[in-house]
Design an enzyme around this catalytic site. Structure first.
Site, short mmCIF file in Angstrom:
data_model
loop_
_atom_site.label_atom_id
_atom_site.label_comp_id
_atom_site.label_asym_id
_atom_site.label_seq_id
_atom_site.Cartn_x
_atom_site.Cartn_y
_atom_site.Cartn_z
N CYS A 1 0.82 -1.20 0.00
CA CYS A 1 0.00 0.00 0.00
C CYS A 1 0.86 1.26 0.00
O CYS A 1 2.02 1.25 0.37
CB CYS A 1 -0.99 0.03 1.14
SG CYS A 1 -0.55 -0.84 2.59
N ARG B 1 2.44 -0.77 -7.23
CA ARG B 1 2.79 -1.61 -6.09
C ARG B 1 1.70 -2.63 -5.77
O ARG B 1 1.93 -3.53 -4.98
CB ARG B 1 3.06 -0.73 -4.87
CG ARG B 1 4.21 0.23 -5.10
CD ARG B 1 4.21 1.32 -4.08
NE ARG B 1 4.66 0.87 -2.80
CZ ARG B 1 5.89 1.03 -2.34
NH1 ARG B 1 6.78 1.64 -3.08
NH2 ARG B 1 6.24 0.60 -1.18
N TRP C 1 -3.57 -2.45 0.54
CA TRP C 1 -3.46 -3.87 0.19
C TRP C 1 -3.82 -4.60 1.49
O TRP C 1 -3.03 -4.62 2.44
CB TRP C 1 -2.05 -4.20 -0.27
CG TRP C 1 -1.86 -5.60 -0.75
CD1 TRP C 1 -2.18 -6.09 -1.98
CD2 TRP C 1 -1.32 -6.70 -0.02
NE1 TRP C 1 -1.86 -7.42 -2.05
CE2 TRP C 1 -1.33 -7.82 -0.87
CE3 TRP C 1 -0.82 -6.86 1.28
CZ2 TRP C 1 -0.87 -9.07 -0.48
CZ3 TRP C 1 -0.36 -8.11 1.68
CH2 TRP C 1 -0.39 -9.20 0.80
N ASN D 1 0.63 2.00 6.66
CA ASN D 1 1.16 0.84 5.94
C ASN D 1 1.74 -0.11 6.98
O ASN D 1 2.45 0.34 7.88
CB ASN D 1 2.31 1.24 5.02
CG ASN D 1 1.81 1.89 3.75
OD1 ASN D 1 0.61 1.97 3.52
ND2 ASN D 1 2.74 2.36 2.95
N GLY D 2 1.47 -1.38 6.82
CA GLY D 2 2.07 -2.35 7.74
C GLY D 2 1.01 -3.03 8.59
O GLY D 2 -0.17 -3.06 8.24
N GLU E 1 11.79 -20.05 -11.19
CA GLU E 1 11.41 -18.68 -11.52
C GLU E 1 10.35 -18.67 -12.63
O GLU E 1 9.40 -17.88 -12.59
CB GLU E 1 12.66 -17.87 -11.92
CG GLU E 1 12.41 -16.48 -12.45
CD GLU E 1 11.66 -15.56 -11.48
OE1 GLU E 1 11.50 -15.88 -10.29
OE2 GLU E 1 11.20 -14.49 -11.94
N LYS F 1 6.61 -17.11 -12.32
CA LYS F 1 6.12 -16.07 -13.23
C LYS F 1 4.77 -16.49 -13.81
O LYS F 1 3.83 -15.69 -13.89
CB LYS F 1 7.15 -15.88 -14.35
CG LYS F 1 7.42 -14.53 -14.87
CD LYS F 1 7.88 -13.45 -13.95
CE LYS F 1 8.41 -13.80 -12.65
NZ LYS F 1 8.78 -12.80 -11.71
N GLU G 1 2.11 -16.17 -11.10
CA GLU G 1 1.83 -14.79 -10.72
C GLU G 1 0.89 -14.09 -11.69
O GLU G 1 -0.04 -13.40 -11.27
CB GLU G 1 3.14 -13.97 -10.69
CG GLU G 1 3.98 -14.17 -9.46
CD GLU G 1 5.26 -13.35 -9.54
OE1 GLU G 1 5.54 -12.61 -8.59
OE2 GLU G 1 5.99 -13.44 -10.53
N HIS H 1 10.61 -39.54 -8.38
CA HIS H 1 10.35 -39.70 -6.95
C HIS H 1 8.98 -39.15 -6.57
O HIS H 1 8.74 -38.85 -5.40
CB HIS H 1 11.46 -39.02 -6.14
CG HIS H 1 12.80 -39.62 -6.40
ND1 HIS H 1 13.15 -40.87 -5.95
CD2 HIS H 1 13.85 -39.19 -7.13
CE1 HIS H 1 14.37 -41.16 -6.36
NE2 HIS H 1 14.81 -40.15 -7.09
N LYS I 1 3.74 -5.21 -5.19
CA LYS I 1 5.18 -5.06 -5.37
C LYS I 1 5.74 -4.48 -4.08
O LYS I 1 5.02 -3.80 -3.36
CB LYS I 1 5.45 -4.11 -6.54
CG LYS I 1 6.85 -4.26 -7.06
CD LYS I 1 6.98 -3.77 -8.47
CE LYS I 1 8.36 -4.04 -9.01
NZ LYS I 1 8.56 -5.44 -9.39
#
Ligand code: HGA
Length: 609
Positions: A2, A27, A75, A99-100, A482, A486, A489, A505, A604
């Site tokens: 946020c 973000r 957020w 924020n937080g 990665e 991606k 996401e 396995h 972000k």
């Protein structure tokens, strides 16, 4: 995560607040709001779920006027995304954006309810508003009340407070979540990120952990965590940000994928000289310390963790230095044991990742030989707190799904491998091979980007799938990780990565025609082993997509599609093979119609733990 913007000015500030929030949109957030004090001392608050544009529309319908105000993109951590939970939160004449997370909010809330306070949201933030209101009955000034309540708050926060009865003052407090003060002429500003304030100022003061500040139009007073009045340096920023600057690209993510040759070039600039790696930012004392290093501990989150995993292969194979890599949220709570002469390396695009910062602080208690941060934001907390810093020069990364930050992190890590390797027992020839491969990398990536159309066509075959499996061996295993991250996401397709040797396995049981298997198969000493793993999948009716070099001996047929790429140096192959997988995820997401730059539920710069 946020965003916060605040202003105490001599002009109407609604537009400044909205533009600031717009610049923080990248973000990721779910709702937005603002509160402005009118000339008659009213608190005008507008909040809504959704985008900043929706807030702008709401403000157009209900214009707010005034020269002091605060704004927020949220957020959600406590309470669903809903108008009642959006910030600012209000308690009579007090307004707060935050924020937080306030970790002890539940106990505080219970007490406040017992004292007669009524809550209109499920957030932890509203507790702060009421607590401050309660304190105001004993303090005459907002700043005194804020200083009195801060010791009662546990957790990480960046907070801005406003009292409508004192329209000339904002009070801000920083503990674990970044805040920057922007200096104007006869007006001052605050934000969680300098990018929000670039249209109004280029002069900034970065608050430090535990700082509390009182901001008026003409004064800024800052107290540090011990309560001492302190000066923080004024920094002239040369940060660039143009919200409309996607050029000919449809999305920031697409633009950032295509910027990689230049981002890598910038990151290498001045650091490769006559076949050697030169880090001018590491002085003699740093070089002396690095000579003592016998072990490396890398700690990071998400994409940066995957970069660390690649580096582990490099540090051990090329530099002969033992290396461990760990997810920051695990490391910080694991009570890790002390290791002799171990260098602690953190990686973060933003330098504000809460778990990574906490891990760095913990490392100082454990007794590492030193800490080194690899980061894309020079003015970040991570950069300020680490002993040594190597910046990536990727430029601002707006897309939530990291692309150029990842490949430039790998670029810096590989240079560091050469540097530390030479201080250890790496040969000059290996250092030259590394610098040669790095020098060639930007043009190699330009070449692989020309496969965009082909990968776009390939993406059609993934868009109706619900699962995908990525395989790699050696330093390509973290590239498979990665690639899977991606795809998850931005296309919301469930994707997993496995070390190809691990297939039998367990995961082999998943193979059928509905489970595409994507294999990273560069030419190296593991290619023959990988070919056997590919056959294991084929024998069970799996559908394969193999990224390999043109002359690697693969042929496409009905069960296997080969994406034949131009040659690349073995050392930099992990960086190079990342690019086609970024393009694949991007095109699959486009076909699925997802919000590529701001994927659902994600943010972000993850400033909460
Ligand atoms: N905990 C607050 C703020 C959330 C936040 O900082 N997100 O990044 C809330 O849930 O409203």
């Amino acid at each position: 995560m946020c965003g916060i913007v605040g202003a105490v000015a001599q002009r109407d500030i609604a537009e400044i607040l909205l533009e600031g929030l717009k610049r923080l949109e990248y973000r990721g957030y779910d709702s937005a709001g603002l509160a402005v004090i009118s000339s008659s001392g009213e608190l005008q608050r507008v909040r809504c779920v959704g985008k900043v544009q929706a807030l702008r529309d709401a403000v157009n319908q209900n214009p707010v006027k005034g020269s002091t105000g605060i704004a927020h993109t949220r957020w959600a951590t406590h309470g669903e995304p809903a108008e009642r939970n959006a910030h600012p939160h209000v308690s009579d004449y007090i307004a707060v954006v935050h924020n937080g997370i306030i970790e002890n909010y539940a106990g505080l809330k219970e007490k406040l309810i017992a004292q007669g306070y009524q809550f209109s949201s499920e957030t932890d933030t509203e507790v702060v508003a009421h607590l401050l209101h309660k304190q105001m009955t004993q303090s005459t000034r907002l700043i005194d009340a804020v200083r009195a309540i801060i010791p009662h708050l546990r957790g990480a926060y960046g907070t801005v407070f406003m009292d409508r009865r004192d329209p000339n003052t904002l009070v801000v407090a920083r503990s674990g979540s970044p805040l920057v003060i922007g200096l104007g002429i006869g007006e001052n500003f605050v934000a969680s990120d300098q990018l929000a304030l670039l249209p109004v100022t280029r002069r900034f003061m970065f608050l430090e952990e535990g700082d509390i500040a009182q901001i008026t139009k003409t004064t800024i007073e800052i107290w540090d965590k011990t309560g001492r009045l302190v000066e923080r340096p004024v920094i002239e920023s040369n940060a660039q940000y143009d919200a409309g600057d996607k050029g000919t690209y449809r999305h920031y993510m697409q633009k950032e994928i295509f910027e990689q040759p230049n981002a890598i070039k910038n990151t290498l600039e001045g650091r490769l000289q006559h076949g050697k790696v030169v880090f001018n930012e590491l002085d003699n004392a740093a070089q002396e310390m690095l000579k003592q290093v016998e072990h490396i501990q890398i700690v990071a989150c998400g994409t940066a963790y995957n970069a660390g995993m690649v580096a582990r292969y490099w540090f051990e194979a090329l530099a002969g230095i033992p290396c461990d890599v760990e997810i920051a949220s695990e490391f910080r709570y694991r009570k890790p044991a002390h290791r002799k002469n171990s260098l602690f390396i953190t990686l973060s695009q933003s330098g504000e990742t809460a778990d990574t910062l906490a891990a760095l602080r913990l490392s100082k208690e454990i007794g590492y030989i030193g800490s080194l941060a690899i980061c894309n934001v020079a003015a970040s907390t991570l950069v300020r707190e680490a002993d040594l810093v190597l910046l990536t020069k990727a430029g601002v990364e707006i897309g939530v799904a990291s692309t150029k930050a990842f490949t430039t992190q790998l670029t810096v890590l590989l240079m560091l491998v050469a540097k530390l390797g030479r201080l250890n027992k790496m040969s000059e020839a290996t250092e030259q091979a590394i610098t040669h491969a790095l020098q060639a990398l930007p043009s190699r990536i330009e070449q692989v980007l020309t496969f965009d159309n082909m990968i776009e066509a390939l993406a059609e075959q993934f868009s109706d799938k619900h699962h995908a499996l990525f395989l790699g061996r050696g330093d390509q295993y973290p590239i498979a990780m990665e690639a899977a991250l991606k795809l998850k996401e931005i296309s919301y397709i469930h994707a997993e990565a496995y070390a190809a040797g691990e297939l039998k396995h367990g995961p082999l049981a998943l193979i059928d025609a509905d489970m595409p298997v994507i294999v990273m198969a560069p030419t190296n000493e593991l290619l023959e082993k990988l070919k056997s793993n590919i056959e294991e999948v084929r024998a069970r009716g799996g559908l394969l997509y193999v990224f390999a070099e043109q002359d690697a001996g693969f042929e496409s047929d009905s069960t296997m599609k080969i994406i034949a790429l131009p040659h690349v140096e073995e050392i930099t192959a992990p960086i190079y093979y990342t690019v086609p997988t970024q393009l694949l995820s991007y095109h699959v997401a486009l076909i699925k119609g997802t919000d590529v730059d701001q994927p659902r539920n994600l943010a972000k710069s993850v400033t909460v733990e």
